[in-house]
Write an enzyme that holds these catalytic residues in place. Structure first.
Site, PDB file in Angstrom:
ATOM      1  N   THR A   1       0.827  -1.211   0.000  1.00  0.00           N
ATOM      2  CA  THR A   1       0.000   0.000   0.000  1.00  0.00           C
ATOM      3  C   THR A   1       0.860   1.259   0.000  1.00  0.00           C
ATOM      4  OG1 THR A   1      -0.077   0.234   2.400  1.00  0.00           O
ATOM      5  CG2 THR A   1      -1.728  -1.195   1.402  1.00  0.00           C
ATOM      6  N   CYS A   2       0.214   2.378  -0.305  1.00  0.00           N
ATOM      7  CA  CYS A   2       0.859   3.688  -0.255  1.00  0.00           C
ATOM      8  C   CYS A   2       0.886   4.211   1.169  1.00  0.00           C
ATOM      9  CB  CYS A   2       0.091   4.674  -1.126  1.00  0.00           C
ATOM     10  SG  CYS A   2       0.479   4.511  -2.860  1.00  0.00           S
ATOM     11  N   ASP A   3       0.933   3.349   2.146  1.00  0.00           N
ATOM     12  CA  ASP A   3       0.957   3.784   3.535  1.00  0.00           C
ATOM     13  C   ASP A   3       2.342   3.515   4.082  1.00  0.00           C
ATOM     14  OD1 ASP A   3       0.675   3.809   6.435  1.00  0.00           O
ATOM     15  OD2 ASP A   3      -1.455   4.058   5.978  1.00  0.00           O
TER      16      ASP A   3
ATOM     17  N   ASN B   1      -6.526   1.323   0.135  1.00  0.00           N
ATOM     18  CA  ASN B   1      -5.795   1.537  -1.119  1.00  0.00           C
ATOM     19  C   ASN B   1      -6.443   0.812  -2.297  1.00  0.00           C
ATOM     20  OD1 ASN B   1      -2.333   2.338  -0.925  1.00  0.00           O
ATOM     21  ND2 ASN B   1      -3.848   2.794   0.614  1.00  0.00           N
TER      22      ASN B   1
END
Lengths: 376, 376
Positions: free
Chosen positions: B323-325, B366
């Site tokens: 994810t973009c986390d 996401n």
């Protein structure tokens, strides 16, 4: 909290915790960004809140979209965005997902290493890529890890590799850290970006774009600067580092676009003490870390909590969620002050919860359903 | 990893990460518990893995069920358990959920304070309650927080309160900490339980049951003792503290029942370095903290990871999710050794993932779908 949300909650009949999001606030936020950074394209970070109503509103206002997966690309397109307004901003992509995005018309991809460049070159020939660089995140309430980006010194090689493989080396991106309260945080990263522009130019590659990322804060308990201040500070830094050769710019607000538009209503399930002598009470809500408040991890984000007893005396409380998971505790190291007269069964309002709540929610942990969301 | 899982994965055609759980292993685990603690009733902790097939198997084997919510109670009943085999083991319950459980026939409830006792007395008159006490959790890989339980000194008052309100003060429960590798960990808590039995008896209240909780480990990277050793140690402690007035006992295994029955198959999405000089590689999988590996938080649980390159030389890697986390990083403080020849696109097997994975998975963070699960 807005009058519309208050009205909605007054009339709500469903049971259980929920998040209510007011689209009027999102509209205001979009205009504030567009006004504060007039020459910058806004790419809304879909992951913050992918509710179809939010995406449709932003698409109608002219927003572009920063997406993390093929599913998010499809949601943005379904909401009315054309593919030229969609960026596949995740630096970690399966090659078949890049191919699928390319098929859908997406031509803008994030990379941070040569291996990712090679995937894009194979699956999305001729596309534009920007290279994400690491950034120290000082001043952010939630400084980012080193997960995304390479050191600035490596970016020129990554972009040159893209250029050689037939891609358009389009620019540089960075992220100054989530909930960034220092308006000057962009300056150092822009200095690095400008150096990469120069190095690339020396190799005959002319970059055009700087992606300023997100980091724009939502007001939680502490005051945060207005969007205008960010716009001014960023413009000053851009001028300082790029002079009269100003690049195209992009911002990717997520939290800053929807955070303050949402409120969670929750119920107090239990209030107890662990011993007769305890001065700190334990307050258990029907929402916790696994029900949507994942950003309380390490007590990073402290949400404002409103109760019907506000104004009266307060005592320190540990705040925890309803699951049988001992890690499902929101605030303990720094207890949260809540009214002495708070009672079991009371409703509480958790503000600033429009971003990073509904989709973080666990699918069914402990049998609890995911956080319900209403967009009004 | 079992031959059946290997065979299943060989023939699988779906895309994306998945967890495969072998019911034969669950059956073996149930029999091991029943054999090691022959006089103890097994209450499977449904939250560990509520797959209907798991619940149906355990119901058919005679297991009882420890549940955290009305939804879990309904699942246990749907799987074939009668309500007398269901415990509502969450100390944090809405009064209307207690009422609903009572309607469904459940008569056994956990409490840890007087306020919760009062809810049970109103909504489930005459029911049996056990009081959970705090326990220090020393020796556990995942020591529990203070979220559940009161100090042992308070338990007698809580149970007396229940007795006065017409409930049956039935016993005491505790939890020695998740993934408990010290077979002697139950001794101190049993000493406390026995003291509470005596104090209650002095007040004319005759407790009958000790709920020994969970904590039984799954083998991850480190060796763990066999279930028999736990059985023997617990029996010795029971004898020491209760003499010839042995109480009824309950255990609540979750991880110990299903953890080693499941394997996650995942794909390597990207391998990169952050700078040319970095000795640690970053390996990104298509599953991470928000896709089912939540128990890697604070790097608590280190899962065994198998690849097709095992046996060759290894290098330290940071392991992260897709994810973009930026918080979606599993192992970084203590990097994970993975084969030098590991490649993008390789499948990896994450073992010991039958418990606390599928339901922890985020609903759509996401845009990634929740972890798929197959029970075979």
């Amino acid at each position: 909290m807005t009058a519309r949300i208050r009205e909605f909650l007054r009339n709500r009949r469903d049971d259980g915790p929920c998040m209510v999001l007011d689209l009027d606030v999102v509209r205001d936020n979009y205009h504030a960004f567009a006004h504060a950074l007039p020459d910058t394209r806004v790419f809304y970070a879909v992951k913050a809140n992918p509710a179809p109503e939010v995406l449709a509103l932003l698409a109608s206002l002219g927003s572009c979209f920063d997406t993390a997966s093929v599913a998010e690309i499809e949601m943005a397109l379904a909401a009315g965005a054309t593919p030229d307004r969609v960026s596949f901003g995740n630096t970690i992509k399966k090659e078949r997902d890049i191919a699928r995005a390319f098929e859908l018309g997406v031509r803008l991809f994030a990379v941070d290493c040569k291996a990712e460049v090679e995937k894009v070159a194979r699956a999305a020939p001729g596309a534009q890529v920007f290279c994400r660089i690491l950034c120290d995140g000082a001043g952010a309430e939630w400084p980012l890890s080193r997960k995304f980006g390479c050191v600035p010194e490596m970016a020129t090689d990554v972009l040159e590799h893209a250029h050689r493989l037939g891609l358009e080396a389009y620019g540089v991106s960075f992220h100054v850290g989530s909930q960034q309260r220092n308006t000057g945080a962009w300056d150092q990263a822009l200095a690095s970006a400008s150096a990469i522009f120069r190095e690339c130019a020396e190799r005959g590659i002319h970059l055009r774009m700087v992606n300023l990322g997100g980091g724009f804060p939502t007001k939680y308990l502490k005051k945060v600067p207005e969007v205008e201040s960010y716009g001014e500070a960023i413009f000053r830094s851009l001028s300082r580092h790029f002079g009269n050769r100003m690049p195209e710019t992009i911002i990717e607000p997520g939290r800053g676009m929807v955070g303050n538009a949402g409120v969670i209503e929750s119920e107090v399930v239990l209030i107890s003490r662990k011993s007769e002598e305890d001065e700190v009470r334990w307050v258990y809500l029907d929402i916790g870390k696994f029900g949507g408040l994942a950003e309380t991890m390490d007590e990073a984000i402290r949400y404002p909590i409103r109760t019907r007893h506000d104004g009266g005396p307060k005592t320190p409380c540990v705040l925890a969620g309803p699951t049988c998971d001992s890690a499902d505790v929101m605030y303990e190291k720094e207890p949260y002050l809540l009214p002495v007269s708070l009672q079991i069964g009371d409703k509480v309002l958790i503000e600033g919860t429009g971003a990073y709540t509904t989709t973080y929610s666990a699918v069914a942990f402990n049998g609890f359903p995911p956080l319900r969301s209403y967009v009004i």
